[in-house]
Motif scaffolding. Structure first.
Motif, PDB file in Angstrom:
ATOM      1  N   ALA A 117      62.537  88.485  34.689  1.00 28.00           N
ATOM      2  CA  ALA A 117      62.363  87.282  35.507  1.00 28.00           C
ATOM      3  C   ALA A 117      60.911  86.814  35.486  1.00 28.00           C
ATOM      4  N   GLU A 118      59.979  87.759  35.485  1.00 32.01           N
ATOM      5  CA  GLU A 118      58.566  87.411  35.427  1.00 32.01           C
ATOM      6  C   GLU A 118      58.219  86.740  34.101  1.00 32.01           C
ATOM      7  N   ARG A 119      58.820  87.210  33.012  1.00 28.90           N
ATOM      8  CA  ARG A 119      58.594  86.574  31.707  1.00 28.90           C
ATOM      9  C   ARG A 119      59.123  85.140  31.699  1.00 28.90           C
ATOM     10  N   VAL A 120      60.278  84.931  32.289  1.00 26.43           N
ATOM     11  CA  VAL A 120      60.857  83.590  32.376  1.00 26.43           C
ATOM     12  C   VAL A 120      59.954  82.690  33.212  1.00 26.43           C
ATOM     13  N   ALA A 121      59.464  83.213  34.324  1.00 29.16           N
ATOM     14  CA  ALA A 121      58.585  82.428  35.197  1.00 29.16           C
ATOM     15  C   ALA A 121      57.308  82.034  34.455  1.00 29.16           C
ATOM     16  N   PHE A 122      56.754  82.950  33.679  1.00 26.61           N
ATOM     17  CA  PHE A 122      55.547  82.633  32.925  1.00 26.61           C
ATOM     18  C   PHE A 122      55.844  81.599  31.842  1.00 26.61           C
ATOM     19  N   ALA A 123      56.969  81.738  31.173  1.00 22.86           N
ATOM     20  CA  ALA A 123      57.338  80.785  30.117  1.00 22.86           C
ATOM     21  C   ALA A 123      57.441  79.364  30.674  1.00 22.86           C
ATOM     22  N   ARG A 124      57.893  79.247  31.929  1.00 24.39           N
ATOM     23  CA  ARG A 124      58.016  77.922  32.552  1.00 24.39           C
ATOM     24  C   ARG A 124      56.667  77.260  32.768  1.00 24.39           C
ATOM     25  N   VAL A 125      55.623  78.018  33.029  1.00 27.93           N
ATOM     26  CA  VAL A 125      54.316  77.439  33.350  1.00 27.93           C
ATOM     27  C   VAL A 125      53.311  77.546  32.208  1.00 27.93           C
ATOM     28  N   ARG A 126      53.657  78.222  31.152  1.00 29.78           N
ATOM     29  CA  ARG A 126      52.719  78.550  30.082  1.00 29.78           C
ATOM     30  C   ARG A 126      52.015  77.339  29.485  1.00 29.78           C
ATOM     31  N   LYS A 127      52.709  76.252  29.282  1.00 26.99           N
ATOM     32  CA  LYS A 127      52.118  75.091  28.606  1.00 26.99           C
ATOM     33  C   LYS A 127      51.125  74.328  29.485  1.00 26.99           C
ATOM     34  N   ASN A 128      51.257  74.454  30.782  1.00 29.97           N
ATOM     35  CA  ASN A 128      50.362  73.758  31.706  1.00 29.97           C
ATOM     36  C   ASN A 128      49.180  74.680  31.997  1.00 29.97           C
ATOM     37  N   ARG A 129      48.002  74.310  31.536  1.00 34.22           N
ATOM     38  CA  ARG A 129      46.817  75.167  31.636  1.00 34.22           C
ATOM     39  C   ARG A 129      46.588  75.684  33.050  1.00 34.22           C
ATOM     40  N   ASP A 130      46.544  74.787  34.019  1.00 36.90           N
ATOM     41  CA  ASP A 130      46.241  75.193  35.389  1.00 36.90           C
ATOM     42  C   ASP A 130      47.341  76.083  35.971  1.00 36.90           C
ATOM     43  N   ALA A 131      48.591  75.716  35.749  1.00 36.07           N
ATOM     44  CA  ALA A 131      49.706  76.518  36.259  1.00 36.07           C
ATOM     45  C   ALA A 131      49.743  77.887  35.583  1.00 36.07           C
ATOM     46  N   CYS A 132      49.430  77.914  34.309  1.00 40.29           N
ATOM     47  CA  CYS A 132      49.398  79.165  33.553  1.00 40.29           C
ATOM     48  C   CYS A 132      48.337  80.110  34.118  1.00 40.29           C
ATOM     49  N   LEU A 133      47.134  79.591  34.294  1.00 41.08           N
ATOM     50  CA  LEU A 133      46.048  80.419  34.830  1.00 41.08           C
ATOM     51  C   LEU A 133      46.364  80.877  36.251  1.00 41.08           C
ATOM     52  N   HIS A 134      46.941  79.991  37.046  1.00 38.98           N
ATOM     53  CA  HIS A 134      47.312  80.355  38.419  1.00 38.98           C
ATOM     54  C   HIS A 134      48.336  81.485  38.406  1.00 38.98           C
ATOM     55  N   HIS A 135      49.319  81.370  37.541  1.00 35.86           N
ATOM     56  CA  HIS A 135      50.357  82.402  37.452  1.00 35.86           C
ATOM     57  C   HIS A 135      49.744  83.757  37.082  1.00 35.86           C
ATOM     58  N   LEU A 136      48.846  83.751  36.106  1.00 39.02           N
ATOM     59  CA  LEU A 136      48.206  85.005  35.683  1.00 39.02           C
ATOM     60  C   LEU A 136      47.359  85.604  36.804  1.00 39.02           C
ATOM     61  N   LEU A 137      46.658  84.761  37.531  1.00 31.96           N
ATOM     62  CA  LEU A 137      45.852  85.254  38.654  1.00 31.96           C
ATOM     63  C   LEU A 137      46.735  85.839  39.752  1.00 31.96           C
ATOM     64  N   MET A 138      47.844  85.172  40.031  1.00 32.92           N
ATOM     65  CA  MET A 138      48.756  85.687  41.062  1.00 32.92           C
ATOM     66  C   MET A 138      49.348  87.028  40.630  1.00 32.92           C
ATOM     67  N   LEU A 139      49.681  87.152  39.360  1.00 34.89           N
ATOM     68  CA  LEU A 139      50.205  88.420  38.858  1.00 34.89           C
ATOM     69  C   LEU A 139      49.150  89.515  38.970  1.00 34.89           C
ATOM     70  N   ALA A 140      47.913  89.193  38.619  1.00 35.02           N
ATOM     71  CA  ALA A 140      46.833  90.182  38.744  1.00 35.02           C
ATOM     72  C   ALA A 140      46.655  90.619  40.192  1.00 35.02           C
ATOM     73  N   GLN A 141      46.787  89.691  41.121  1.00 38.24           N
ATOM     74  CA  GLN A 141      46.673  90.043  42.542  1.00 38.24           C
ATOM     75  C   GLN A 141      47.831  90.925  42.981  1.00 38.24           C
ATOM     76  N   ARG A 142      49.030  90.651  42.489  1.00 43.10           N
ATOM     77  CA  ARG A 142      50.177  91.509  42.808  1.00 43.10           C
ATOM     78  C   ARG A 142      49.943  92.913  42.282  1.00 43.10           C
ATOM     79  N   ILE A 143      49.393  93.008  41.083  1.00 40.86           N
ATOM     80  CA  ILE A 143      49.113  94.325  40.497  1.00 40.86           C
ATOM     81  C   ILE A 143      48.105  95.065  41.364  1.00 40.86           C
ATOM     82  N   GLU A 144      47.091  94.372  41.791  1.00 40.16           N
ATOM     83  CA  GLU A 144      46.074  94.999  42.646  1.00 40.16           C
ATOM     84  C   GLU A 144      46.687  95.507  43.947  1.00 40.16           C
ATOM     85  N   ARG A 145      47.545  94.696  44.560  1.00 42.98           N
ATOM     86  CA  ARG A 145      48.173  95.106  45.826  1.00 42.98           C
ATOM     87  C   ARG A 145      49.110  96.298  45.638  1.00 42.98           C
ATOM     88  N   GLY A 146      49.747  96.395  44.479  1.00 39.73           N
ATOM     89  CA  GLY A 146      50.695  97.481  44.241  1.00 39.73           C
ATOM     90  C   GLY A 146      50.128  98.609  43.406  1.00 39.73           C
TER      91      GLY A 146
END
Length: 81
Positions: free
Chosen positions: A16-45
């Motif tokens: 599901a995470e791969r699908v979510a990233f694929a949806r935002v990948r082409k949009n630079r800002d959305a892509c970077l936001h998604h990666l930052l949110m994932l990094a924050q989730r990793i930090e929390r867990g």
């Protein structure tokens, strides 16, 4: 999708995470936001080793997949993977 502390490891779904990233990948800002949110989730867990390794592998794959992105700053990130 908001990332609450309660959805760190138990609801992490790599496919599901791969699908979510694929949806935002082409949009630079959305892509970077998604990666930052994932990094924050990793930090929390971080204390959950299985979650951490799976999520880090996903983050690495997502970043590596930016090698052919239309924006140069995203392409440069791919080298970090």
């Amino acid at each position: 999708h908001t990332c609450e502390s309660s959805d760190i490891a138990p609801t992490f779904d790599t496919a599901a995470e791969r699908v979510a990233f694929a949806r935002v990948r082409k949009n630079r800002d959305a892509c970077l936001h998604h990666l930052l949110m994932l990094a924050q989730r990793i930090e929390r867990g971080w204390s959950d080793v299985d979650f951490r390794l799976e999520a880090l592998a996903l983050l690495r794959d997502c970043i590596a997949g930016l090698a052919d992105h239309s924006h140069a700053d995203c392409r440069e990130l791919a080298a970090l993977a």
